[in-house]
Design an enzyme around this catalytic site. Sequence first.
Site, short mmCIF file in Angstrom:
data_model
loop_
_atom_site.label_atom_id
_atom_site.label_comp_id
_atom_site.label_asym_id
_atom_site.label_seq_id
_atom_site.Cartn_x
_atom_site.Cartn_y
_atom_site.Cartn_z
N THR A 12 3.99 -1.35 8.23
CA THR A 12 4.94 -0.46 8.90
C THR A 12 4.92 -0.63 10.41
O THR A 12 5.95 -0.49 11.07
CB THR A 12 4.63 1.00 8.53
OG1 THR A 12 4.77 1.16 7.11
CG2 THR A 12 5.58 1.97 9.21
N SER A 54 1.92 -4.33 2.98
CA SER A 54 0.64 -4.58 2.31
C SER A 54 0.68 -4.29 0.82
O SER A 54 -0.22 -4.69 0.09
CB SER A 54 -0.48 -3.78 2.98
OG SER A 54 -0.32 -2.39 2.76
N THR A 87 -0.48 0.33 5.61
CA THR A 87 -1.41 1.38 5.20
C THR A 87 -1.62 1.44 3.70
O THR A 87 -2.63 1.97 3.24
CB THR A 87 -0.91 2.75 5.68
OG1 THR A 87 0.40 2.99 5.15
CG2 THR A 87 -0.85 2.81 7.20
N ASP A 88 -0.70 0.89 2.90
CA ASP A 88 -0.79 1.03 1.44
C ASP A 88 -2.09 0.47 0.88
O ASP A 88 -2.70 1.06 -0.02
CB ASP A 88 0.39 0.35 0.75
CG ASP A 88 1.67 1.15 0.85
OD1 ASP A 88 1.67 2.20 1.50
OD2 ASP A 88 2.69 0.71 0.27
#
Length: 345
Positions: A12, A54, A87-88
Amino acid sequence: MSKVIVLSTGGTIATRRDTQGVGLAKDAAGDLLGRLPADPGVEVEGVDVLRAGSYLFTPADMREVALRTREALADDRVLGVVVTHGTDTMEETAYLADLFHDDPRPVVFTGAQRPADAVDGDGPRNLADAITVAASGAARGLGVLICFDGVVHAARGTRKTHTVAPAAFSAPDGGPLGRVRAGEVDITLTPVRSEPLDLDAYDLDGVRTDVVALYPGCDDTALVAAARAGATGIVLQALGAGNANPIVTREVARLTEAGVVVALSTRVDAGPVAALYGNGGGADLVAAGAIPTGILRASQARVLLGALLGCHRDRARVREELAARTGASHTKDRPWPAGTTERTR
């Protein structure tokens, strides 16, 4: 001259949206550095490694990040490394890198919850904070870190706990190591770390690790399917402190006998896995060969299991080291694993 290297992998923090509001990771490392809110006070070099969300990352991609991190640290002028990441799956890649990290200089993962073209984007500040931590002597010897929303976490035990809030990460069992305020790093806890694994020995060929989620009324269908697909390791995302039912327990015993390494985690947010109950509960699962993974939840338990399988082809050694690294002797009398952090002051 001393410097910090920023490895960009997408996410992101590098994402821009189209006219329908759909985002794709487009920005390069130089674009991220060009949006820093102030002079970082140290030379910073950007390197592009990957450029994707990710959620698309594979174990091979995560291994590549670990390799590029080690490559960056081969330069004696480097104070530390920052990895910008979606962040995933940041908790997986950061923990994998930590398993192999054998250098006192910090590696700091960061990212953003708002895209690069958002007017109130959090990426520039998070990146500035991560650079500050990477350049700080206070972060030496702490291993791989996650720096997000002004908070510094150890990679191990930290996970994404909010889908969209700026404070996306937390460590429910260990708490943060410290904070970044006004360009100053304040570290109050030191993580307890295991001996690093050998990155050169980490071979993904033939390694498949799956996560099987348990739920009320579940049977062994998913376990059987994972094994038939070639799983060499399976993580059970169990109920409570690590419980299932007799049907699942019987299949765990069969898989263990067949050489599949079964790790036992839980769907509960905090607390250790513990062998407390019979009739298909945690005590029976452990007796059937499942190895409790302490405070590691399924995402990081899978990373650890895959790393051990990739480094050691001997399943008995993998089981032994998995137990040693997670404090597997958790009972009702001694449910907590060895300390994950130590207070420094």
